[in-house]
Design a protein around this motif. Sequence first.
Motif, PDB file in Angstrom:
ATOM      1  N   ASP A 289       0.805  -1.229   0.000  1.00  0.00           N
ATOM      2  CA  ASP A 289       0.000   0.000   0.000  1.00  0.00           C
ATOM      3  C   ASP A 289       0.835   1.274   0.000  1.00  0.00           C
ATOM      4  N   GLU A 290       1.955   1.269  -0.729  1.00  0.00           N
ATOM      5  CA  GLU A 290       2.742   2.469  -0.961  1.00  0.00           C
ATOM      6  C   GLU A 290       3.472   2.285  -2.292  1.00  0.00           C
ATOM      7  N   PRO A 291       4.045   3.339  -2.866  1.00  0.00           N
ATOM      8  CA  PRO A 291       4.765   3.186  -4.131  1.00  0.00           C
ATOM      9  C   PRO A 291       5.910   2.189  -3.976  1.00  0.00           C
ATOM     10  N   TRP A 292       6.068   1.293  -4.955  1.00  0.00           N
ATOM     11  CA  TRP A 292       7.123   0.285  -4.828  1.00  0.00           C
ATOM     12  C   TRP A 292       7.627  -0.149  -6.195  1.00  0.00           C
ATOM     13  N   GLN A 293       8.772  -0.828  -6.154  1.00  0.00           N
ATOM     14  CA  GLN A 293       9.464  -1.205  -7.376  1.00  0.00           C
ATOM     15  C   GLN A 293      10.172  -2.540  -7.172  1.00  0.00           C
ATOM     16  N   THR A 294      10.147  -3.373  -8.215  1.00  0.00           N
ATOM     17  CA  THR A 294      10.947  -4.595  -8.242  1.00  0.00           C
ATOM     18  C   THR A 294      12.145  -4.382  -9.155  1.00  0.00           C
ATOM     19  N   PRO A 295      13.387  -4.504  -8.625  1.00  0.00           N
ATOM     20  CA  PRO A 295      14.571  -4.457  -9.480  1.00  0.00           C
ATOM     21  C   PRO A 295      14.907  -5.867  -9.959  1.00  0.00           C
ATOM     22  N   ALA A 296      15.128  -6.015 -11.255  1.00  0.00           N
ATOM     23  CA  ALA A 296      15.396  -7.340 -11.805  1.00  0.00           C
ATOM     24  C   ALA A 296      16.520  -7.260 -12.824  1.00  0.00           C
ATOM     25  N   SER A 297      17.233  -8.355 -12.960  1.00  0.00           N
ATOM     26  CA  SER A 297      18.288  -8.458 -13.963  1.00  0.00           C
ATOM     27  C   SER A 297      17.899  -9.514 -14.990  1.00  0.00           C
ATOM     28  N   ILE A 298      18.347  -9.338 -16.217  1.00  0.00           N
ATOM     29  CA  ILE A 298      18.053 -10.336 -17.248  1.00  0.00           C
ATOM     30  C   ILE A 298      18.595 -11.692 -16.824  1.00  0.00           C
ATOM     31  N   VAL A 328       4.218  -7.795 -11.596  1.00  0.00           N
ATOM     32  CA  VAL A 328       4.521  -6.630 -10.772  1.00  0.00           C
ATOM     33  C   VAL A 328       3.469  -5.540 -10.957  1.00  0.00           C
ATOM     34  N   VAL A 329       3.140  -5.226 -12.199  1.00  0.00           N
ATOM     35  CA  VAL A 329       2.193  -4.144 -12.469  1.00  0.00           C
ATOM     36  C   VAL A 329       0.797  -4.514 -11.977  1.00  0.00           C
ATOM     37  N   SER A 330       0.408  -5.776 -12.097  1.00  0.00           N
ATOM     38  CA  SER A 330      -0.917  -6.191 -11.628  1.00  0.00           C
ATOM     39  C   SER A 330      -1.041  -6.075 -10.122  1.00  0.00           C
ATOM     40  N   ARG A 331       0.079  -6.030  -9.416  1.00  0.00           N
ATOM     41  CA  ARG A 331       0.071  -5.854  -7.958  1.00  0.00           C
ATOM     42  C   ARG A 331       0.376  -4.416  -7.564  1.00  0.00           C
ATOM     43  N   GLY A 332       0.457  -3.518  -8.546  1.00  0.00           N
ATOM     44  CA  GLY A 332       0.569  -2.100  -8.247  1.00  0.00           C
ATOM     45  C   GLY A 332       1.962  -1.544  -8.243  1.00  0.00           C
ATOM     46  N   GLY A 333       2.970  -2.310  -8.708  1.00  0.00           N
ATOM     47  CA  GLY A 333       4.350  -1.859  -8.643  1.00  0.00           C
ATOM     48  C   GLY A 333       4.930  -1.444  -9.977  1.00  0.00           C
ATOM     49  N   ASN A 334       6.192  -1.018  -9.934  1.00  0.00           N
ATOM     50  CA  ASN A 334       6.990  -0.710 -11.114  1.00  0.00           C
ATOM     51  C   ASN A 334       8.063  -1.771 -11.278  1.00  0.00           C
ATOM     52  N   TYR A 335       8.496  -1.982 -12.519  1.00  0.00           N
ATOM     53  CA  TYR A 335       9.483  -3.011 -12.848  1.00  0.00           C
ATOM     54  C   TYR A 335      10.661  -2.347 -13.542  1.00  0.00           C
ATOM     55  N   ILE A 336      11.865  -2.478 -12.956  1.00  0.00           N
ATOM     56  CA  ILE A 336      13.068  -1.912 -13.566  1.00  0.00           C
ATOM     57  C   ILE A 336      14.003  -3.064 -13.900  1.00  0.00           C
ATOM     58  N   LEU A 337      14.329  -3.205 -15.200  1.00  0.00           N
ATOM     59  CA  LEU A 337      15.054  -4.368 -15.712  1.00  0.00           C
ATOM     60  C   LEU A 337      16.461  -3.957 -16.129  1.00  0.00           C
ATOM     61  N   ASN A 338      17.453  -4.706 -15.671  1.00  0.00           N
ATOM     62  CA  ASN A 338      18.859  -4.344 -15.821  1.00  0.00           C
ATOM     63  C   ASN A 338      19.516  -4.948 -17.062  1.00  0.00           C
ATOM     64  N   ILE A 339      20.442  -4.164 -17.633  1.00  0.00           N
ATOM     65  CA  ILE A 339      21.397  -4.669 -18.605  1.00  0.00           C
ATOM     66  C   ILE A 339      22.795  -4.330 -18.105  1.00  0.00           C
ATOM     67  N   GLY A 340      23.805  -5.099 -18.563  1.00  0.00           N
ATOM     68  CA  GLY A 340      25.192  -4.854 -18.170  1.00  0.00           C
ATOM     69  C   GLY A 340      26.063  -4.696 -19.398  1.00  0.00           C
ATOM     70  N   PRO A 341      26.375  -3.460 -19.801  1.00  0.00           N
ATOM     71  CA  PRO A 341      27.223  -3.261 -20.987  1.00  0.00           C
ATOM     72  C   PRO A 341      28.597  -3.917 -20.825  1.00  0.00           C
ATOM     73  N   GLU A 342      29.226  -4.235 -21.960  1.00  0.00           N
ATOM     74  CA  GLU A 342      30.581  -4.771 -21.957  1.00  0.00           C
ATOM     75  C   GLU A 342      31.569  -3.665 -21.594  1.00  0.00           C
ATOM     76  N   GLY A 343      32.808  -4.049 -21.366  1.00  0.00           N
ATOM     77  CA  GLY A 343      33.813  -3.090 -20.960  1.00  0.00           C
ATOM     78  C   GLY A 343      34.096  -2.014 -21.995  1.00  0.00           C
ATOM     79  N   ASP A 344      33.832  -2.313 -23.269  1.00  0.00           N
ATOM     80  CA  ASP A 344      34.039  -1.292 -24.297  1.00  0.00           C
ATOM     81  C   ASP A 344      32.838  -0.373 -24.454  1.00  0.00           C
ATOM     82  N   GLY A 345      31.798  -0.575 -23.633  1.00  0.00           N
ATOM     83  CA  GLY A 345      30.615   0.273 -23.671  1.00  0.00           C
ATOM     84  C   GLY A 345      29.497  -0.241 -24.548  1.00  0.00           C
TER      85      GLY A 345
END
Length: 581
Positions: A289-298, A328-345
């Motif tokens: 019952d407050e703003p929330w977010q799930t952080p996830a990685s591929i 996540v959205v059906s339960r009222g949250g936000n979903y932030i999905l991660n990527i990891g660039p290579e060392g050359d960007g």
Amino acid sequence: MYRYVFAGPITPNSVEHSYDFLMKTFMAWLLVFACSPAAIAQQQVQDKPVPRSQPRPSATTVAQWQDRKFGMFIHFGLYSQLGGMWQGQKIDNGYSEQIMANAPIPLSEYAATAKTFNPTKWDPDAVVALAKAAGMKYIVITSKHHDGFNMFHTSQTKYNIVDATPYHRDIVKELADACKRGGIGFGVYYSSIDWHEPGMDHYIEGNGNPLSDAHARFNAAQLQELMSNYGPISEIWFDMGNPTPEQSNLFATTVHKLQPQTMVSGRVWNYQGDFTVMGDNEVPEYGIDEPWQTPASIFNETWGYRSWQERDNLQCKIQENILRLVQVVSRGGNYILNIGPEGDGSIVPYEAEVLRGIGAWLKPNGEAIYGTKASPFPALGFGYATMKNDTIYLFVKTIPPDGVLRLPHAGHTAWGTAEVLASGRALKINRDENSASVQVPVGSLEGTLPVIKLTFRGEVVIDKPLPIYDAGPIVLDEKSAEKFYSYNGRGYESPKTLYKMRWAVRTGCASMTFHTNGEGEVALVSNGSSRRVMLKDGSTEEIVIGGDETLEITPPEPFLKGTPLPLKIQAIDLSPQPCPR
């Protein structure tokens, strides 16, 4: 809008019960039923108060943040060029962005890798274009991770992308400018711990490092730079450490003094954040019952780039993340999905294809995600739901064998039309006294989590049929209670805090006997009012419920985030009593 109502009593042998018996019983009982956390008006936990000179984000800002639903996380740093390898060996005992601690690598040797860190293939405009193709509304990048290396030009240390590498350019600044050009929200991740600066931190299991006063001042100085030199920051994503309440307040207020509308993540700890953060890759099984977010990685195994990561079954990975987004959205949250660039960007092609696959699904289905509220249904056997204005969206995970999608207890809603969102194909809504349903012809739904769009007039009405108990007390126990928790207290490993228990009840009068472990003062909330009561095992209270109400037990009001219930409530016996005349 939607509301829960009671469909009326159901008796075990209704034909054998007289009208007089029914009427007498009707006036003297209460009953629990499970319901959605958002279903009924409730007493709200309050944020810790701050002086007027230290504003927090406005209600409009919070609502806009909640409406975005889907964002991009980027873990990028010195660790990216190592790719999960050290001295020719795979380091597989933890996330690759923490390779300095996991290998372990001596500080001097790890810091020396900055001399060869030159991400010339970093293209911030291409990153923004990828996020937009994925349907993402904002980007958050690591400005500094636990290793202490800064991806922005800070005057607090030379250990940064501009001063310590041959790249000599500010990665965070480049992305901030690209987000502005692309019209997408921009945010930064900031680790509260630092393995590099002398006298600050070293690795401990769980990364729950206490912070010295000097370290807190160092962090505050860097936060001032981030809030002053990079334009509007939509959110700042704090992580790890075990700051004191005063230090958490310092970090949050440093941000809000300079940018009042920046959303501060709950991992600033001590309940000082503007939104709650779940554990890594955690999809809660309940509403919050407050703003929330799930952080996830591929990849659950790592957030930073790992050169030897298995990247297979692309379509399965796309479907996995569409499902998590919908859950996540059906339960009222936000979903932030991660990527990891290579060392050359450069962006890993597999990860880019995952994001484009999600975006391809969102293109016809996005209206069922963005700007929506949590599902009004406690559960749906076939999938999930969201809601917006006069529309409910059904996400079909499993089509029942008979092709009927049942909406329990929703027969009294004034349903309008039904159609497949992607194709516009019309479907038929059926209803009876108790339920509504949508008939799905064979072949009408295709692909991953197809969406059905339902319109309605007025309110969504969800009826709850209630049995009548013949005699004896009704027990409201811990298992049947809807529970509410505060998160993001003293560090990542700290337990969540139970601060509210709720039961839904029906018109009636009763004597309550409490069975507790311990004693303490609580607020008993019923019939639209709250009163303080001192409870211990065997305590009794009288209660009168007027209409379809909720019974809540919270700390004495007003209470702040992180205030736990002062005692453990195991059960409440409700004995019907004559109502006062």
